[in-house]
Scaffold this motif. Structure first.
Motif, short mmCIF file in Angstrom:
data_model
loop_
_atom_site.label_atom_id
_atom_site.label_comp_id
_atom_site.label_asym_id
_atom_site.label_seq_id
_atom_site.Cartn_x
_atom_site.Cartn_y
_atom_site.Cartn_z
N VAL A 179 0.85 -1.20 0.00
CA VAL A 179 0.00 0.00 0.00
C VAL A 179 0.88 1.25 0.00
O VAL A 179 1.75 1.40 0.86
CB VAL A 179 -0.93 0.01 1.23
CG1 VAL A 179 -1.60 1.36 1.41
CG2 VAL A 179 -1.97 -1.10 1.10
N THR A 180 0.65 2.12 -0.98
CA THR A 180 1.39 3.38 -1.07
C THR A 180 0.38 4.52 -1.18
O THR A 180 -0.49 4.49 -2.06
CB THR A 180 2.31 3.38 -2.32
OG1 THR A 180 3.27 2.33 -2.16
CG2 THR A 180 3.03 4.71 -2.47
N LEU A 181 0.46 5.46 -0.24
CA LEU A 181 -0.43 6.62 -0.31
C LEU A 181 0.11 7.73 0.59
O LEU A 181 0.92 7.48 1.48
CB LEU A 181 -1.87 6.25 0.08
CG LEU A 181 -2.11 5.51 1.40
CD1 LEU A 181 -2.18 6.47 2.57
CD2 LEU A 181 -3.41 4.73 1.31
N ALA A 182 -0.33 8.97 0.33
CA ALA A 182 0.02 10.10 1.19
C ALA A 182 -1.23 10.94 1.41
O ALA A 182 -1.97 11.20 0.47
CB ALA A 182 1.11 10.94 0.53
N VAL A 183 -1.45 11.31 2.66
CA VAL A 183 -2.63 12.08 3.03
C VAL A 183 -2.18 13.42 3.62
O VAL A 183 -1.50 13.43 4.65
CB VAL A 183 -3.48 11.31 4.08
CG1 VAL A 183 -4.71 12.12 4.47
CG2 VAL A 183 -3.85 9.93 3.57
#
Ligand SMILES: Nc1ncnc2c1ncn2[C@@H]1O[C@H](COP(=O)(O)OP(=O)(O)OP(=O)(O)O)[C@@H](O)[C@H]1O
Length: 324
Positions: free
Chosen positions: A27-31
């Motif tokens: 899982v790769t994400l930035a918030v």
């Protein structure tokens, strides 16, 4: 992607397996800080596992994961202080008063007495429970208990409040109230929200949505951006057999409960074409694509069994924002 340090959650190739079961597959994400972020996916998608890794309840097996710039592995204590948690299951001490529940939480987080008392009044004000502060938690309604859990979750001024299916088991009115208090909370404190949900309506109001399935992020973006390109969804119900056979050859495919569904850029031409046949149908709806359609488009499966049918031109779940 946001600047380093500008993200409240940063995940890079996060992996986790329970034995042979791959719960998260990179899982790769930035918030960005201050966002309302929703993890939307069906049961078993990996939402709880991701939250458990974020809150340091499970150890990271692969990849990098940061909360407010803090590494969950190297700075677990600081990560826990940066988080507030509201679980699906009730977790108040029902024998204590409303205020005592908050005071106790503040003590656990090492807040000094004066700051604790001032903060308790502040958060009780936001969720409108000031008048109930001396009541025993046991006597509160379900909705009020949930509001108290939210107040408790932000008592120690976390950067990120994690809400695991926060409105499960609440009636529509209490759900609306919970969302209105969460909106005030964000406006007044700037806290970021992470919501895990399989309810489309709740995710539609988010700034950023990750559509997750089988341990993978299938799409990440603002709801409007995710829907863009899917156009309108035209649904026909109660279609006579002869018409059904004819329409299935065209833009329509079989939908739930015997319905026929077409995804088109503009519903007008299709409805005009159907004009002479419309009186033979049980029902027709034309709605902008929803996050449900985004999920269906990505996976070929429905996130929930059926969407509500409304008449042509009626308010859509998109612009109506569901129950919010
Ligand atoms: N303790 C466990 N032992 C073995 N497998 C597990 C365990 N917990 C979760 N899993 C499996 O890991 C996968 C992801 O589960 P997870 O609970 O993270 O999903 P979820 O999206 O939160 O779903 P739900 O809403 O049902 O909790 C699923 O296949 C699930 O069966």
């Amino acid at each position: 992607m946001t600047e380093p340090g500008g993200a409240v959650i940063e995940a890079r190739d996060v992996r986790f397996a329970y034995g042979d079961v791959q719960a998260l597959r990179g899982v790769t994400l930035a918030v960005p800080r201050g966002s309302f972020f929703a993890l939307l996916g069906p049961n078993g998608a990996g939402k709880s596992t991701f939250v458990s890794l974020l809150s340091t309840l499970l150890p990271l097996q692969g990849g990098d994961l940061r909360v407010a710039g803090l590494d969950v592995h190297r700075s677990a204590g600081a990560v826990r202080r940066a988080l507030g948690l509201v679980f699906q299951e009730p977790s108040l001490d029902e024998r204590l008063t409303v205020l005592e529940n908050l005071e106790f939480h503040g003590q656990i987080y090492g807040m000094p007495g004066r700051a604790r008392r001032a903060r308790a009044q502040e958060v009780l004000g936001i969720v409108e429970l000031l008048e109930w502060q001396n009541a025993t938690a046991r006597i509160l309604s379900r909705g009020m208990k949930r509001r108290l859990e939210i107040a408790r979750g932000v008592m120690h001024r976390p950067e990120l409040l994690i809400l695991d299916e926060p409105t499960t088991g609440l009636d529509v009115q209490s759900r609306r109230a919970v969302w209105s208090y969460l909106d005030s909370l964000r406006a007044q404190t700037g806290v970021s929200l992470l919501l895990t949900t399989h309810q489309i309506e709740e995710a539609e109001g988010a700034d950023l949505v990750a559509v997750v399935d089988r341990g993978e992020v299938l799409a990440l973006g603002a709801p409007d951006d995710l829907r863009a390109g899917l156009g309108m969804v035209v649904t026909l119900r109660g279609v006579p057999d002869d018409l059904r056979a004819a329409l299935l050859g065209g833009p329509f495919t079989a939908g739930a409960a015997g319905s026929l569904v077409a995804r088109v850029p503009d519903a007008g031409p299709l409805l005009s074409e159907l004009g002479p046949q419309l009186h033979r149908l049980g029902g027709v709806s034309a709605q902008p694509a929803s996050l449900e359609d985004v999920f269906l488009n990505l996976t070929g499966r429905a996130l929930r069994e059926e969407r509500p049918v409304v008449g042509v031109g009626a308010a859509s779940p998109v612009d109506g924002r569901g129950f919010r």
